[in-house]
Write a protein that holds these residues in place. Sequence first.
Motif, PDB file in Angstrom:
ATOM      1  N   LYS A 163     -29.174  21.806  40.659  1.00  0.00           N
ATOM      2  CA  LYS A 163     -29.538  23.033  39.942  1.00  0.00           C
ATOM      3  C   LYS A 163     -28.552  23.360  38.811  1.00  0.00           C
ATOM      4  O   LYS A 163     -28.912  24.024  37.846  1.00  0.00           O
ATOM      5  CB  LYS A 163     -29.573  24.220  40.908  1.00  0.00           C
ATOM      6  N   ASN A 164     -27.302  22.918  38.971  1.00  0.00           N
ATOM      7  CA  ASN A 164     -26.227  23.194  38.002  1.00  0.00           C
ATOM      8  C   ASN A 164     -25.544  21.876  37.633  1.00  0.00           C
ATOM      9  O   ASN A 164     -24.431  21.598  38.085  1.00  0.00           O
ATOM     10  CB  ASN A 164     -25.192  24.145  38.618  1.00  0.00           C
ATOM     11  N   PRO A 165     -26.195  21.050  36.809  1.00  0.00           N
ATOM     12  CA  PRO A 165     -25.678  19.703  36.537  1.00  0.00           C
ATOM     13  C   PRO A 165     -24.264  19.658  35.948  1.00  0.00           C
ATOM     14  O   PRO A 165     -23.591  18.650  36.047  1.00  0.00           O
ATOM     15  CB  PRO A 165     -26.686  19.087  35.576  1.00  0.00           C
ATOM     16  N   HIS A 166     -23.819  20.748  35.373  1.00  0.00           N
ATOM     17  CA  HIS A 166     -22.466  20.782  34.821  1.00  0.00           C
ATOM     18  C   HIS A 166     -21.536  21.617  35.683  1.00  0.00           C
ATOM     19  O   HIS A 166     -20.446  21.999  35.254  1.00  0.00           O
ATOM     20  CB  HIS A 166     -22.493  21.308  33.375  1.00  0.00           C
ATOM     21  N   GLY A 167     -21.959  21.885  36.928  1.00  0.00           N
ATOM     22  CA  GLY A 167     -21.158  22.673  37.860  1.00  0.00           C
ATOM     23  C   GLY A 167     -19.937  21.898  38.332  1.00  0.00           C
ATOM     24  O   GLY A 167     -19.800  20.693  38.106  1.00  0.00           O
ATOM     25  N   TYR A 168     -19.069  22.588  39.041  1.00  0.00           N
ATOM     26  CA  TYR A 168     -17.825  21.997  39.527  1.00  0.00           C
ATOM     27  C   TYR A 168     -18.094  20.848  40.498  1.00  0.00           C
ATOM     28  O   TYR A 168     -18.874  20.979  41.427  1.00  0.00           O
ATOM     29  CB  TYR A 168     -16.974  23.054  40.240  1.00  0.00           C
ATOM     30  N   GLU A 169     -17.426  19.742  40.258  1.00  0.00           N
ATOM     31  CA  GLU A 169     -17.471  18.616  41.182  1.00  0.00           C
ATOM     32  C   GLU A 169     -16.039  18.157  41.401  1.00  0.00           C
ATOM     33  O   GLU A 169     -15.318  17.877  40.440  1.00  0.00           O
ATOM     34  CB  GLU A 169     -18.322  17.483  40.602  1.00  0.00           C
ATOM     35  N   CYS A 170     -15.627  18.095  42.653  1.00  0.00           N
ATOM     36  CA  CYS A 170     -14.257  17.711  42.987  1.00  0.00           C
ATOM     37  C   CYS A 170     -13.947  16.333  42.404  1.00  0.00           C
ATOM     38  O   CYS A 170     -14.713  15.391  42.595  1.00  0.00           O
ATOM     39  CB  CYS A 170     -14.086  17.693  44.513  1.00  0.00           C
ATOM     40  N   PRO A 171     -12.820  16.187  41.708  1.00  0.00           N
ATOM     41  CA  PRO A 171     -12.484  14.897  41.097  1.00  0.00           C
ATOM     42  C   PRO A 171     -12.206  13.777  42.107  1.00  0.00           C
ATOM     43  O   PRO A 171     -12.179  12.609  41.732  1.00  0.00           O
ATOM     44  CB  PRO A 171     -11.248  15.201  40.248  1.00  0.00           C
ATOM     45  N   SER A 172     -12.036  14.111  43.388  1.00  0.00           N
ATOM     46  CA  SER A 172     -11.811  13.048  44.376  1.00  0.00           C
ATOM     47  C   SER A 172     -13.128  12.467  44.892  1.00  0.00           C
ATOM     48  O   SER A 172     -13.124  11.512  45.661  1.00  0.00           O
ATOM     49  CB  SER A 172     -10.967  13.553  45.546  1.00  0.00           C
ATOM     50  N   HIS A 173     -14.273  13.030  44.468  1.00  0.00           N
ATOM     51  CA  HIS A 173     -15.580  12.542  44.908  1.00  0.00           C
ATOM     52  C   HIS A 173     -16.138  11.528  43.913  1.00  0.00           C
ATOM     53  O   HIS A 173     -16.730  11.887  42.899  1.00  0.00           O
ATOM     54  CB  HIS A 173     -16.562  13.703  45.073  1.00  0.00           C
ATOM     55  N   PHE A 174     -15.905  10.269  44.216  1.00  0.00           N
ATOM     56  CA  PHE A 174     -16.462   9.173  43.439  1.00  0.00           C
ATOM     57  C   PHE A 174     -16.454   7.943  44.329  1.00  0.00           C
ATOM     58  O   PHE A 174     -15.704   7.877  45.302  1.00  0.00           O
ATOM     59  CB  PHE A 174     -15.684   8.922  42.142  1.00  0.00           C
ATOM     60  N   LEU A 175     -17.287   6.964  44.017  1.00  0.00           N
ATOM     61  CA  LEU A 175     -17.362   5.750  44.839  1.00  0.00           C
ATOM     62  C   LEU A 175     -16.244   4.788  44.478  1.00  0.00           C
ATOM     63  O   LEU A 175     -16.133   4.373  43.329  1.00  0.00           O
ATOM     64  CB  LEU A 175     -18.711   5.059  44.645  1.00  0.00           C
ATOM     65  N   ARG A 176     -15.448   4.441  45.471  1.00  0.00           N
ATOM     66  CA  ARG A 176     -14.384   3.460  45.285  1.00  0.00           C
ATOM     67  C   ARG A 176     -14.970   2.057  45.498  1.00  0.00           C
ATOM     68  O   ARG A 176     -15.801   1.873  46.355  1.00  0.00           O
ATOM     69  CB  ARG A 176     -13.250   3.721  46.280  1.00  0.00           C
ATOM     70  N   SER A 177     -14.500   1.113  44.727  1.00  0.00           N
ATOM     71  CA  SER A 177     -15.069  -0.236  44.788  1.00  0.00           C
ATOM     72  C   SER A 177     -14.277  -1.122  45.744  1.00  0.00           C
ATOM     73  O   SER A 177     -13.718  -2.139  45.354  1.00  0.00           O
ATOM     74  CB  SER A 177     -15.123  -0.854  43.389  1.00  0.00           C
ATOM     75  N   PHE A 178     -14.238  -0.708  46.999  1.00  0.00           N
ATOM     76  CA  PHE A 178     -13.584  -1.497  48.039  1.00  0.00           C
ATOM     77  C   PHE A 178     -14.479  -2.688  48.402  1.00  0.00           C
ATOM     78  O   PHE A 178     -15.704  -2.603  48.293  1.00  0.00           O
ATOM     79  CB  PHE A 178     -13.386  -0.662  49.309  1.00  0.00           C
ATOM     80  N   PRO A 179     -13.876  -3.770  48.896  1.00  0.00           N
ATOM     81  CA  PRO A 179     -14.701  -4.861  49.434  1.00  0.00           C
ATOM     82  C   PRO A 179     -15.413  -4.384  50.712  1.00  0.00           C
ATOM     83  O   PRO A 179     -14.997  -3.399  51.315  1.00  0.00           O
ATOM     84  CB  PRO A 179     -13.684  -5.959  49.744  1.00  0.00           C
ATOM     85  N   ASP A 180     -16.465  -5.078  51.103  1.00  0.00           N
ATOM     86  CA  ASP A 180     -17.165  -4.715  52.336  1.00  0.00           C
ATOM     87  C   ASP A 180     -16.215  -4.755  53.524  1.00  0.00           C
ATOM     88  O   ASP A 180     -15.306  -5.601  53.578  1.00  0.00           O
ATOM     89  CB  ASP A 180     -18.330  -5.662  52.605  1.00  0.00           C
ATOM     90  N   LEU A 181     -16.408  -3.845  54.468  1.00  0.00           N
ATOM     91  CA  LEU A 181     -15.596  -3.856  55.695  1.00  0.00           C
ATOM     92  C   LEU A 181     -15.959  -5.061  56.532  1.00  0.00           C
ATOM     93  O   LEU A 181     -17.129  -5.437  56.634  1.00  0.00           O
ATOM     94  CB  LEU A 181     -15.831  -2.578  56.507  1.00  0.00           C
ATOM     95  N   LYS A 182     -14.958  -5.628  57.155  1.00  0.00           N
ATOM     96  CA  LYS A 182     -15.185  -6.774  58.063  1.00  0.00           C
ATOM     97  C   LYS A 182     -15.140  -6.294  59.487  1.00  0.00           C
ATOM     98  O   LYS A 182     -14.502  -5.377  59.851  1.00  0.00           O
ATOM     99  CB  LYS A 182     -14.138  -7.839  57.830  1.00  0.00           C
TER     100      LYS A 182
END
Length: 182
Positions: A163-182
Amino acid sequence: MGTVANPPTIPEGAERATVAAGCFWGVEHLYRKHFADKGLYDARVGYIGGDTANPSYRAVCSGNTGHAEATLLIYDPTRLSYTQLLEFFYRMHDPTTLNQQGPDRGTQYRSGIFYHSPEQEKIARDVTRRANEQWWGGRIVTEILPAKQWWDAEDYHQLYLTKNPHGYECPSHFLRSFPDLK
C-alpha cells in the motif's frame, strides 16, 4: 481498529509458520514477493510471544508487553516446505543481533521462530544449527519457542509496503546470497 485473537481461516491441508525478524512490514513483503507463486497462501503481520491480551502497536513498541513483531505464513506444504521458509528466514535478516534489526532496537524486533508442532521444532533447530555453522559463524541469537497466542496487527499494518511502496523498510531486510545449506 483493534487486533484479533485468531489467525485467518486456513485452507484445507495448509500449514502455518510464524517468524519474527524485526520490523514486520519488510518481513511480510519479502515472503510475499518471493513465495507468492510457490505455495504461499497468505502472510499476516501481528504480535506473538508476549503476555498482554489484545496488544496494540503502540503497546508492543513500548517494550512492556513482551511481544515480538512477527509474520504468520499460511502455506501449501505440498508446494513449499517449512525448511524452505526457514532457510529464507535466515537469508533475509540478521539473526545475530539481540533485540535489533538495523536501526530498529527493542525486544519487539528480536529474531524468533515460533513453532506449531514438534516436527516444526525439530526442523527449526536443525535449520538453525546448519545456518549457524555454515552462514553465521556461530553467532545466531534467534529464539525457538512454541507458538502461543497470535494477535493480528492493526489493519493499516497489513500489506503495508504494498500500500505504501516508498514506506520504511529496515535496511537489514534483504536476501543474502549464501550457498545452499548442506
